[in-house]
Motif scaffolding. Structure first.
Motif, PDB file in Angstrom:
ATOM      1  N   ALA A 157       0.821  -1.203   0.000  1.00  0.00           N
ATOM      2  CA  ALA A 157       0.000   0.000   0.000  1.00  0.00           C
ATOM      3  C   ALA A 157       0.858   1.257   0.000  1.00  0.00           C
ATOM      4  N   ILE A 158       1.959   1.215   0.733  1.00  0.00           N
ATOM      5  CA  ILE A 158       2.847   2.386   0.787  1.00  0.00           C
ATOM      6  C   ILE A 158       3.507   2.619  -0.568  1.00  0.00           C
ATOM      7  N   VAL A 159       3.982   1.535  -1.184  1.00  0.00           N
ATOM      8  CA  VAL A 159       4.622   1.656  -2.504  1.00  0.00           C
ATOM      9  C   VAL A 159       3.607   2.131  -3.540  1.00  0.00           C
ATOM     10  N   ALA A 160       2.383   1.613  -3.445  1.00  0.00           N
ATOM     11  CA  ALA A 160       1.344   2.025  -4.395  1.00  0.00           C
ATOM     12  C   ALA A 160       1.011   3.504  -4.237  1.00  0.00           C
ATOM     13  N   MET A 161       0.901   3.973  -3.017  1.00  0.00           N
ATOM     14  CA  MET A 161       0.599   5.393  -2.803  1.00  0.00           C
ATOM     15  C   MET A 161       1.757   6.279  -3.256  1.00  0.00           C
ATOM     16  N   LEU A 162       2.984   5.816  -3.053  1.00  0.00           N
ATOM     17  CA  LEU A 162       4.137   6.569  -3.547  1.00  0.00           C
ATOM     18  C   LEU A 162       4.137   6.608  -5.070  1.00  0.00           C
ATOM     19  N   GLY A 163       3.797   5.500  -5.691  1.00  0.00           N
ATOM     20  CA  GLY A 163       3.691   5.481  -7.158  1.00  0.00           C
ATOM     21  C   GLY A 163       2.602   6.396  -7.665  1.00  0.00           C
ATOM     22  N   LEU A 164       1.477   6.434  -6.954  1.00  0.00           N
ATOM     23  CA  LEU A 164       0.392   7.336  -7.329  1.00  0.00           C
ATOM     24  C   LEU A 164       0.832   8.790  -7.193  1.00  0.00           C
ATOM     25  N   LEU A 165       1.561   9.084  -6.135  1.00  0.00           N
ATOM     26  CA  LEU A 165       2.072  10.441  -5.943  1.00  0.00           C
ATOM     27  C   LEU A 165       3.036  10.831  -7.053  1.00  0.00           C
TER      28      LEU A 165
END
Length: 145
Positions: free
Chosen positions: A78-86
């Motif tokens: 989830a953290i990596v996905a949110m960083l990718g979204l950012l």
């Protein structure tokens, strides 16, 4: 041949037929070629050095967002996905600002400096689509937990 002024009545074979083509203001409209305005400055286009970092950031960000969501990497996904979204959103914003600097606008919105007001329905559509995409992304990341 003499070096004196010419007798124009003698040089023109039949001046009466030629007079029908001319109006008092000049030649008829069909004989006049239209003027063409040429811009002296080159067209403002986005260069490859502007596009390359935007495309690279968008690709890296979308991969960071997509892989944890597709393969569920556990707690850190989830953290990596949110960083990718950012990162993807930053690349999109950077691309929009670069496009705005060279004079491009969003479809349905007036050109910059034209003085025209944007239509509220187009703005509402853009806001609704953006909010829908953000809601889907947040919902998908929240489902990973």
């Amino acid at each position: 041949m003499e070096a004196g002024p010419r007798d124009t009545d003698r040089d023109v074979p039949d001046a009466r037929h030629e007079a029908g083509r001319l109006s008092p203001d000049g030649p008829d409209e069909h004989d006049v070629t239209p003027e063409v305005e040429v811009e002296l400055r080159p067209a403002r286009r986005m260069r490859i050095w502007q596009l390359a970092p935007i495309i690279m950031l968008a690709a890296v960000g979308s991969l960071m967002f997509a892989f944890p969501l597709a393969f569920e990497f556990g707690d850190g996904g989830a953290i990596v996905a949110m960083l990718g979204l950012l990162i993807s959103c930053c690349a999109a914003g950077w691309g929009m600002m670069a496009a705005r600097r060279v004079g491009h606008t969003w479809p349905g919105l007036p050109a910059r400096g034209s003085g025209a007001r944007p239509d509220w329905r187009v703005i509402a559509l853009y806001v609704a689509v953006g909010a829908g995409l953000v809601a889907l992304a947040v919902w998908r990341v929240a489902r990973l937990r």
